[in-house]
Design an enzyme around this catalytic site. Structure first.
Site, PDB file in Angstrom:
ATOM      1  N   ARG A  43       0.833  -1.214   0.000  1.00 36.95           N
ATOM      2  CA  ARG A  43       0.000   0.000   0.000  1.00 36.95           C
ATOM      3  C   ARG A  43       0.860   1.253   0.000  1.00 36.95           C
ATOM      4  NH1 ARG A  43      -2.771   2.399   4.800  1.00 36.95           N
ATOM      5  NH2 ARG A  43      -4.136   4.014   3.993  1.00 36.95           N
ATOM      6  N   HIS A  47       0.468   4.110  -2.842  1.00 37.22           N
ATOM      7  CA  HIS A  47       0.072   5.496  -2.540  1.00 37.22           C
ATOM      8  C   HIS A  47       1.181   6.492  -2.874  1.00 37.22           C
ATOM      9  CE1 HIS A  47      -3.727   5.002   0.146  1.00 37.22           C
ATOM     10  NE2 HIS A  47      -3.713   4.142  -0.865  1.00 37.22           N
ATOM     11  N   HIS A 172      -5.997  -6.184  -3.544  1.00 37.18           N
ATOM     12  CA  HIS A 172      -6.832  -6.368  -2.349  1.00 37.18           C
ATOM     13  C   HIS A 172      -7.024  -7.844  -1.977  1.00 37.18           C
ATOM     14  CE1 HIS A 172      -8.727  -2.059  -2.224  1.00 37.18           C
ATOM     15  NE2 HIS A 172      -7.467  -2.076  -1.860  1.00 37.18           N
ATOM     16  N   TRP A 188     -10.288  -8.636   2.687  1.00 35.81           N
ATOM     17  CA  TRP A 188     -11.080  -8.972   1.501  1.00 35.81           C
ATOM     18  C   TRP A 188     -11.125 -10.492   1.277  1.00 35.81           C
ATOM     19  CZ3 TRP A 188      -7.975  -4.687   1.971  1.00 35.81           C
ATOM     20  CH2 TRP A 188      -8.524  -3.460   1.624  1.00 35.81           C
TER      21      TRP A 188
HETATM   22 FE1  DDH Z   1      -6.333  -0.377  -1.451  1.00 31.98          FE
HETATM   23  N1  DDH Z   1      -7.270   0.117   0.292  1.00 31.98           N
HETATM   24  N2  DDH Z   1      -7.658   0.744  -2.483  1.00 31.98           N
HETATM   25  N3  DDH Z   1      -5.317  -0.787  -3.165  1.00 31.98           N
HETATM   26  N4  DDH Z   1      -4.978  -1.410  -0.374  1.00 31.98           N
HETATM   27  C1  DDH Z   1      -6.949  -0.319   1.538  1.00 31.98           C
HETATM   28  C2  DDH Z   1      -5.964  -1.217   1.866  1.00 31.98           C
HETATM   29  C3  DDH Z   1      -5.076  -1.748   0.954  1.00 31.98           C
HETATM   30  C4  DDH Z   1      -8.713   1.435  -1.971  1.00 31.98           C
HETATM   31  C5  DDH Z   1      -8.984   1.633  -0.624  1.00 31.98           C
HETATM   32  C6  DDH Z   1      -8.344   0.965   0.400  1.00 31.98           C
HETATM   33  C7  DDH Z   1      -5.671  -0.374  -4.412  1.00 31.98           C
HETATM   34  C8  DDH Z   1      -6.874   0.234  -4.747  1.00 31.98           C
HETATM   35  C9  DDH Z   1      -7.764   0.775  -3.851  1.00 31.98           C
HETATM   36  C10 DDH Z   1      -3.927  -2.121  -0.910  1.00 31.98           C
HETATM   37  C11 DDH Z   1      -3.437  -2.039  -2.201  1.00 31.98           C
HETATM   38  C12 DDH Z   1      -4.095  -1.395  -3.257  1.00 31.98           C
HETATM   39  C13 DDH Z   1      -7.843   0.266   2.491  1.00 31.98           C
HETATM   40  C14 DDH Z   1      -7.800   0.037   3.994  1.00 31.98           C
HETATM   41  C15 DDH Z   1      -8.712   1.063   1.790  1.00 31.98           C
HETATM   42  C16 DDH Z   1      -9.874   1.870   2.348  1.00 31.98           C
HETATM   43  C17 DDH Z   1      -6.697   0.884   4.631  1.00 31.98           C
HETATM   44  C18 DDH Z   1      -6.587   0.644   6.101  1.00 31.98           C
HETATM   45  O1  DDH Z   1      -7.613   0.780   6.789  1.00 31.98           O
HETATM   46  O2  DDH Z   1      -5.489   0.306   6.586  1.00 31.98           O
HETATM   47  C19 DDH Z   1      -9.536   1.955  -3.038  1.00 31.98           C
HETATM   48  C20 DDH Z   1     -10.767   2.797  -2.870  1.00 31.98           C
HETATM   49  C21 DDH Z   1      -8.949   1.511  -4.198  1.00 31.98           C
HETATM   50  C22 DDH Z   1      -9.466   1.713  -5.571  1.00 31.98           C
HETATM   51  O3  DDH Z   1     -10.694   2.019  -5.692  1.00 31.98           O
HETATM   52  C23 DDH Z   1      -8.881   1.470  -6.647  1.00 31.98           C
HETATM   53  C24 DDH Z   1      -4.616  -0.677  -5.341  1.00 31.98           C
HETATM   54  C25 DDH Z   1      -4.667  -0.317  -6.830  1.00 31.98           C
HETATM   55  C26 DDH Z   1      -3.626  -1.299  -4.621  1.00 31.98           C
HETATM   56  C27 DDH Z   1      -2.282  -1.786  -5.094  1.00 31.98           C
HETATM   57  O4  DDH Z   1      -1.443  -2.117  -4.325  1.00 31.98           O
HETATM   58  C28 DDH Z   1      -1.935  -1.838  -6.515  1.00 31.98           C
HETATM   59  C29 DDH Z   1      -3.357  -2.979   0.109  1.00 31.98           C
HETATM   60  C30 DDH Z   1      -2.214  -3.966  -0.097  1.00 31.98           C
HETATM   61  C31 DDH Z   1      -4.078  -2.747   1.282  1.00 31.98           C
HETATM   62  C32 DDH Z   1      -3.909  -3.434   2.643  1.00 31.98           C
HETATM   63  C33 DDH Z   1      -3.052  -2.609   3.573  1.00 31.98           C
HETATM   64  C34 DDH Z   1      -2.920  -3.225   4.940  1.00 31.98           C
HETATM   65  O5  DDH Z   1      -2.438  -2.520   5.849  1.00 31.98           O
HETATM   66  O6  DDH Z   1      -3.263  -4.389   5.144  1.00 31.98           O
END
Ligand code: DDH
Length: 275
Positions: A43, A47, A172, A188
């Protein structure tokens, strides 16, 4: 014989293999979530990179601007200070690597260590100074409460198409939501430290209903242990996106190769590599 101080100074500039090993050794832990920092590092890399705008050529991983205010404090980035702090000792040990290269490499190594595909990664990102402030503006990362149109706006702005959008969303499979960060809860998939195409099989094979609670709108499976965000379900509500979800649910190898290509591209958006 060489003492420890000399040994440390021997960390050769450009020895990314050692940095990779140092990152890999940090992942497993008893102190965090499901036993791995891997999902959090994925993540972080996403970001750092996902702020890119191909028109203005601003945002993206180059510069590692998330280290600075106000980007470090953007709502979307809540919790990522834990990931940056985790990597700080590695930056101290290998001072020649830039933060931007380190944070993106950490995401790539985490994917590989969690059973995912090899992510093509190369160095070349620079760290920007905080004067003038180089941060990406707030609001460039996706908003979980929205639908397919919003997702297309965000991913097309970075330079992805529908396939890239769906492939990247498959991340996810990993990790979970933390109430204290963005208000959502739960993972998820039932295997959140294992990279797989399970995000897509869960999207298609599980009956998702809106969770009845005081928190933000999210969906739950019959066991109430798994979750989907509104943006996750948008992938099966849109006909074109759903076709790609079906394809990845049937074929993990195809998902892995498309994911590797898209994630690698994500980490390189806006990076001025020297030929
Ligand atoms: Fe995500 N993400 N993400 N995400 N994401 C969250 C957690 C993690 C969205 C929202 C959230 C991607 C796309 C989207 C990961 C990777 C990727 C969380 C929760 C939210 C909310 C955060 C928390 O509470 O700690 C949304 C909206 C989108 C979208 O609509 C596209 C993408 C593209 C990626 C990527 O890596 C390419 C990962 C891994 C997590 C888990 C993190 C953790 O601490 O566990």
């Amino acid at each position: 014989a060489a003492g420890p101080a000399l040994m440390e100074s021997k960390s050769k500039e450009g020895d990314y293999k050692s940095v990779r090993a140092a990152i890999a050794s940090k992942l497993e832990t008893d102190d965090y979530d499901d036993g791995s920092y891997g999902p959090l590092l994925v993540r972080l890399a996403w970001h750092l990179s996902g702020t890119y705008d191909k028109e203005s050529k601003t945002g993206g991983s180059n510069g590692a601007t998330m280290r600075f205010d106000p980007e470090s404090g953007h709502t979307a980035n809540r919790g990522l200070g834990v990931a940056r702090n985790l990597l700080e000792p590695i930056k101290m040990q290998y001072p020649w690597i830039t933060y931007a290269d380190l944070y993106t490499l950490a995401g790539a190594v985490a994917i590989e260590e969690m059973g995912g595909p090899k992510i093509p990664w190369r160095p070349g990102r620079e760290d920007k100074l905080n004067e003038p402030n180089p941060c990406a503006e707030d609001g460039r990362l996706p908003d979980a409460s929205q639908g397919a149109e919003h997702l297309r706006n965000v991913f097309y702005r970075m330079g992805f198409d529908d396939r890239g959008l769906v492939a990247l969303s498959g991340a996810h499979a990993l990790g979970r939501c933390h109430m204290e960060r963005l208000g959502y809860v739960n993972p998820w998939t039932p295997a959140p430290t294992q990279m797989s195409n399970m995000y897509f099989t869960e999207l298609l094979d599980t009956k998702w209903t809106q969770k009845k609670w005081w928190g933000p709108k999210q969906f739950e499976d019959p066991s109430k242990e798994l979750m989907m965000l509104p943006t996750d379900l948008a992938l099966v509500q849109d006909k074109k996106l759903k076709q790609i979800v079906v394809e990845y649910a049937k074929d993990q190898d195809k998902f892995f190769s498309d994911f590797a290509e898209a994630f690698s591209k994500l980490l390189e958006l806006g990076v001025p590599f020297k030929e």
